[in-house]
Scaffold this motif. Structure first.
Motif, PDB file in Angstrom:
ATOM      1  N   CYS A 191       4.295  10.048 -37.390  1.00  0.00           N
ATOM      2  CA  CYS A 191       4.209  11.415 -38.322  1.00  0.00           C
ATOM      3  C   CYS A 191       4.782  12.418 -37.674  1.00  0.00           C
ATOM      4  N   VAL A 192       5.507  13.297 -38.254  1.00  0.00           N
ATOM      5  CA  VAL A 192       6.083  14.660 -37.772  1.00  0.00           C
ATOM      6  C   VAL A 192       5.661  15.618 -38.652  1.00  0.00           C
ATOM      7  N   ALA A 193       4.591  16.465 -38.156  1.00  0.00           N
ATOM      8  CA  ALA A 193       4.188  17.593 -38.788  1.00  0.00           C
ATOM      9  C   ALA A 193       4.532  18.738 -38.230  1.00  0.00           C
ATOM     10  N   ILE A 194       4.965  19.675 -39.157  1.00  0.00           N
ATOM     11  CA  ILE A 194       5.451  21.318 -39.033  1.00  0.00           C
ATOM     12  C   ILE A 194       5.117  22.265 -39.974  1.00  0.00           C
ATOM     13  N   GLY A 195       4.309  23.195 -39.589  1.00  0.00           N
ATOM     14  CA  GLY A 195       3.821  24.117 -40.347  1.00  0.00           C
ATOM     15  C   GLY A 195       2.801  25.074 -39.389  1.00  0.00           C
TER      16      GLY A 195
END
Length: 347
Positions: free
Chosen positions: A243-247
């Motif tokens: 999973c890649v999470a950006i925020g």
């Protein structure tokens, strides 16, 4: 006196070619020939900045306080990769603003950036229009996304999930697009507080294998936080290898808590805590797996399950005041800033 490569004086626009002072525009020196009053020279410099070495080809407001700009920056466009960032400066005395690359076109020599108004500098930047330009547009900086260097066959065997929150949708887009161009479809969750704050939906839909929109208030797509959608997708039978999470930092923290429970390795991008973009200011100092790292020189991407989010967010609040910065510098000593990224922060 410095001389230009050309024997002809630099012409800003018709009737604006004469000055007796050499000065920097972007990365080039320009020299005129005749005596010019200081007041007029200042106006000429400003005119040169507005024309700019790095011309803005497109400028639009995507939604409230979030803007997109397409900038002419051939060298950056030729070498940048998903996950990297640039630093812009509007004039020679302007603030350095680090921004993750949203898109790029190598043939046209353009780079797309998306930013949110968070202070005086970005408020000033939002007033720029197509035809204006940046004094500096430096990059690409930071490390590319890990998967860019992976073997394509092994990458195609993976099932990837991207989670974007708010303006974090911008840096997620080039990663998903890069995979799509290589024949790899990834699932993407895009979250926003409300439908009106959603950005780049059509662009993301064109490159994502499956796109899941979620809003906190339920005004569009699924209702609730992105973490609930992650849980729902897994319960529906979907399996993910990474999973890649950006925020926002708080969003990435809880995404990592969820994916750790689900045993899904997770990468996060810590671009929200960058200020200077070179490791010298100490703003992006973070502990990853017990080691001190700096988002702008060691990242911006890290193993999300090893990031100390609580410490990073607390430090981010302290850093906002001059007193807080002094406190952190005294407390952290030689590890307060990252310097070159290898020296441990020594001056």
């Amino acid at each position: 006196m410095m001389k230009t490569a050309s024997s002809q004086p630099f012409r800003f626009k018709k009737g604006l070619q004469n000055t007796d002072t050499s000065f920097m525009i972007g990365n080039e020196d320009f020299l005129g020939h005749q005596q010019t009053p200081r007041k007029k020279l200042h106006k000429l410099k400003r005119k040169a900045w507005l024309i700019g070495m790095y011309k803005i080809l497109q400028a639009e407001e995507l939604t409230t306080n979030i803007f997109l700009m397409v900038v002419e920056a051939e060298r950056v466009a030729k070498s940048c990769q998903p996950g990297q960032f640039i630093i812009v400066r509007m004039d020679e005395e302007g603030e350095r603003i680090p921004l993750t690359i949203c898109d790029y076109d190598r043939k046209k020599g353009t780079v797309t950036i998306v930013f949110q108004i968070v202070g005086a500098a970005t408020h000033k930047m939002a007033a720029l229009k197509a035809g204006d330009g940046f004094h500096d547009f430096v990059g690409p900086l930071g490390c590319p996304s890990e998967f860019v260097g992976e073997d394509l066959e092994s990458l195609r065997a993976k099932k990837m999930l991207f989670v974007a929150g708010g303006v974090g949708t911008a840096p997620v887009y080039p990663q998903v697009k890069w995979l799509h161009e290589k024949g790899i479809d990834a699932d993407v969750i895009v979250g926003a507080k409300t439908k009106d704050l959603l950005i780049l939906e059509k662009e993301m839909a064109s490159v994502a294998g499956n796109l899941f929109i979620t809003t906190d208030d339920g005004s569009y797509g699924r209702s609730g936080m992105v973490t609930q959608t992650i849980k729902d997708l897994v319960e529906e039978g979907r399996k993910y290898d990474v999973c890649v999470a950006i925020g926002p930092m708080i969003m990435m923290k809880f995404v990592c808590k969820m994916t750790e429970e689900l045993h899904i390795p997770t990468i996060v991008s810590l671009n929200p805590i960058m200020v200077d973009g070179t490791g010298m200011c100490g703003a992006c100092r973070v502990t990853v797996g017990g080691e001190v790292k700096f988002a702008c020189v060691d990242g911006p991407e890290f193993d999300g399950h090893k990031v100390d989010f609580d410490q990073a967010m607390k430090r981010q609040q302290i850093y906002k005041t001059e007193e807080g910065r002094a406190f952190l510098k005294a407390k952290e000593g030689d590890t307060h800033h990252g310097g070159c990224g290898n020296c441990g922060g020594n001056d």
